[in-house]
Design an enzyme around this catalytic site. Sequence first.
Site, PDB file in Angstrom:
ATOM      1  N   HIS A 191       0.802  -1.226   0.000  1.00  0.00           N
ATOM      2  CA  HIS A 191       0.000   0.000   0.000  1.00  0.00           C
ATOM      3  C   HIS A 191       0.840   1.282   0.000  1.00  0.00           C
ATOM      4  O   HIS A 191       0.295   2.382  -0.084  1.00  0.00           O
ATOM      5  CB  HIS A 191      -0.955   0.040   1.211  1.00  0.00           C
TER       6      HIS A 191
HETATM    7  C1  UD1 Z   1      -1.700   5.737   5.579  1.00  0.00           C
HETATM    8  C2  UD1 Z   1      -0.358   6.268   6.086  1.00  0.00           C
HETATM    9  C3  UD1 Z   1       0.662   5.160   6.164  1.00  0.00           C
HETATM   10  C4  UD1 Z   1       0.115   3.956   6.915  1.00  0.00           C
HETATM   11  C5  UD1 Z   1      -1.188   3.532   6.267  1.00  0.00           C
HETATM   12  C6  UD1 Z   1      -1.814   2.346   6.972  1.00  0.00           C
HETATM   13  C7  UD1 Z   1       0.012   8.630   5.504  1.00  0.00           C
HETATM   14  C8  UD1 Z   1       0.799   9.556   4.677  1.00  0.00           C
HETATM   15  N1  UD1 Z   1       0.153   7.318   5.224  1.00  0.00           N
HETATM   16  O1  UD1 Z   1      -1.541   5.380   4.221  1.00  0.00           O
HETATM   17  O2  UD1 Z   1       1.818   5.633   6.850  1.00  0.00           O
HETATM   18  O3  UD1 Z   1       1.053   2.893   6.863  1.00  0.00           O
HETATM   19  O4  UD1 Z   1      -2.099   4.617   6.322  1.00  0.00           O
HETATM   20  O5  UD1 Z   1      -2.864   1.796   6.208  1.00  0.00           O
HETATM   21  O6  UD1 Z   1      -0.711   9.046   6.381  1.00  0.00           O
HETATM   22  N2  UD1 Z   1      -9.105   4.827   1.742  1.00  0.00           N
HETATM   23  C9  UD1 Z   1     -10.346   4.227   1.734  1.00  0.00           C
HETATM   24  N3  UD1 Z   1     -10.879   3.823   2.914  1.00  0.00           N
HETATM   25  C10 UD1 Z   1     -10.242   3.997   4.094  1.00  0.00           C
HETATM   26  C11 UD1 Z   1      -8.980   4.623   4.078  1.00  0.00           C
HETATM   27  C12 UD1 Z   1      -8.421   5.026   2.906  1.00  0.00           C
HETATM   28  O7  UD1 Z   1     -10.959   4.031   0.695  1.00  0.00           O
HETATM   29  O8  UD1 Z   1     -10.768   3.621   5.143  1.00  0.00           O
HETATM   30  C13 UD1 Z   1      -8.500   5.261   0.471  1.00  0.00           C
HETATM   31  C14 UD1 Z   1      -8.630   6.743   0.295  1.00  0.00           C
HETATM   32  O9  UD1 Z   1      -9.472   6.966  -0.783  1.00  0.00           O
HETATM   33  C15 UD1 Z   1      -7.229   7.269   0.015  1.00  0.00           C
HETATM   34  C16 UD1 Z   1      -6.359   6.034  -0.029  1.00  0.00           C
HETATM   35  O10 UD1 Z   1      -7.121   4.948   0.480  1.00  0.00           O
HETATM   36  O11 UD1 Z   1      -7.188   7.942  -1.209  1.00  0.00           O
HETATM   37  C17 UD1 Z   1      -5.149   6.236   0.827  1.00  0.00           C
HETATM   38  O12 UD1 Z   1      -5.515   6.585   2.153  1.00  0.00           O
HETATM   39  P1  UD1 Z   1      -4.596   7.558   3.020  1.00  0.00           P
HETATM   40  O13 UD1 Z   1      -5.224   7.749   4.322  1.00  0.00           O
HETATM   41  O14 UD1 Z   1      -4.249   8.744   2.232  1.00  0.00           O
HETATM   42  O15 UD1 Z   1      -3.217   6.806   3.197  1.00  0.00           O
HETATM   43  P2  UD1 Z   1      -2.821   5.275   3.284  1.00  0.00           P
HETATM   44  O16 UD1 Z   1      -2.344   4.808   1.974  1.00  0.00           O
HETATM   45  O17 UD1 Z   1      -3.876   4.454   3.925  1.00  0.00           O
END
Ligand code: UD1
Length: 388
Positions: A224
């Site tokens: 991820h």
């Molecule tokens: C984040 C953290 C990372 C951590 C990871 C654990 C940052 C910069 N990164 O990355 O350090 O290891 O979480 O998982 O904060 N999304 C969903 N549903 C959710 C959550 C996210 O659909 O419940 C999608 C969102 O549309 C988003 C993408 O996943 O665009 C990424 O989510 P984001 O919170 O930006 O960062 P992670 O990749 O999860």
Amino acid sequence: MKLLSVVGARPQFVKLAPLCQRFREYPGVDHVVLHTGQHYDYRMSKIFFDQLGIPEPDWNLEIGSGTHGWQTAEMVKNIEPVLLKEKPDWVLVYGDTNSTLGGAMAAVKLHIPVAHIEAGLRSFNRTMPEEINRVLTDHCSTVLFCPTKAGMDNLSREGMKGRLILENARWVKTGEERSVQWCAMVGDLMYEVLNMSLDIAGRESTILPSLGLDPDSYYVVTVHRAENTDNPENFINILKGLAQVSKWKPVIFPIHPRTKKLMEQINRELISADNIKCIDPVSYFDMLVLVKNARAVLTDSGGLQKEAYILGTPCITLRSETEWVETVEMGWNVLVGTDPQAISNAVLKKDRLEIRPQLYGDGKTSRYILEILWGFPALTGDITLKGL
Ligand code: UD1
């Protein structure tokens, strides 16, 4: 003493669990939990609260997804009024996500001291959003709780030299007497929560039979990190490597929402390759059982590298650097990046080793954190939890 924890992403809920339990035991501690809403899907958030017995957050800001700048700014803006209302003595932030930095910035601008849990880790790769979050959070925190010696050394190199040392069961201040930042090596909350959960996970999880898996007969994979999911070429290379690996044994792939979005855009044939089983994100207990029984873990997650080590499962890290350098030094983890051939070669070579020293503390991290916060700043060596 009033403590306010800021959490928002999946690994932070896991680290919060042992602290919530510890703080509940002491009537002198009022613990408020603020969820930024960075992760919001049931399988990324609520399932962890339910399974680990974490009470409902006192605040949920429901900030959700967005660009890094927008997400972090929304956090600072929306956490500030909560801090003004709650007036905590300490703000606790965890790890390296945008929620970590948002919480730390909101607090220090109000002169509320920040305690950073999982401080001092560095990948030395400033293109990682997490690296920026770590560096900035460390530099504005008052107390830095390091899980490892590598973390302490990194902070020392960056000028944070004040030390809180556990000596004869007493915390003492050493180093720079005029330091405004204090570093303490307290071990890892992930080790503590894993110890608390392993037996119950073994009893409650049905993941192996439900996927038709026997121990030591499959690989488990997670991907991820932005470097692998924002760059389709890297991700396709990983899938090519996994396609080769899946010819030997099934590959179980719980898909993070970020990765799912990318998968929807790329060639389906690669995804359905052979023996790769894509599933929804799994609960903490299911993941412990999957990792413990896997032949090897392939991942770009930080937490899983540690969990694989603690559980005695070899790890192949799909990155070119890691913050958890000691797992590599011990020979249990290998960095392969995204080259398909390097991935499959590593899977063939990597096996369990005989020696696996304990790297992540003694399982009392939550207790040390509480002692230090309680006794700070008059920490002289007589800090005791009695009478809290
Ligand atoms: C984040 C953290 C990372 C951590 C990871 C654990 C940052 C910069 N990164 O990355 O350090 O290891 O979480 O998982 O904060 N999304 C969903 N549903 C959710 C959550 C996210 O659909 O419940 C999608 C969102 O549309 C988003 C993408 O996943 O665009 C990424 O989510 P984001 O919170 O930006 O960062 P992670 O990749 O999860």
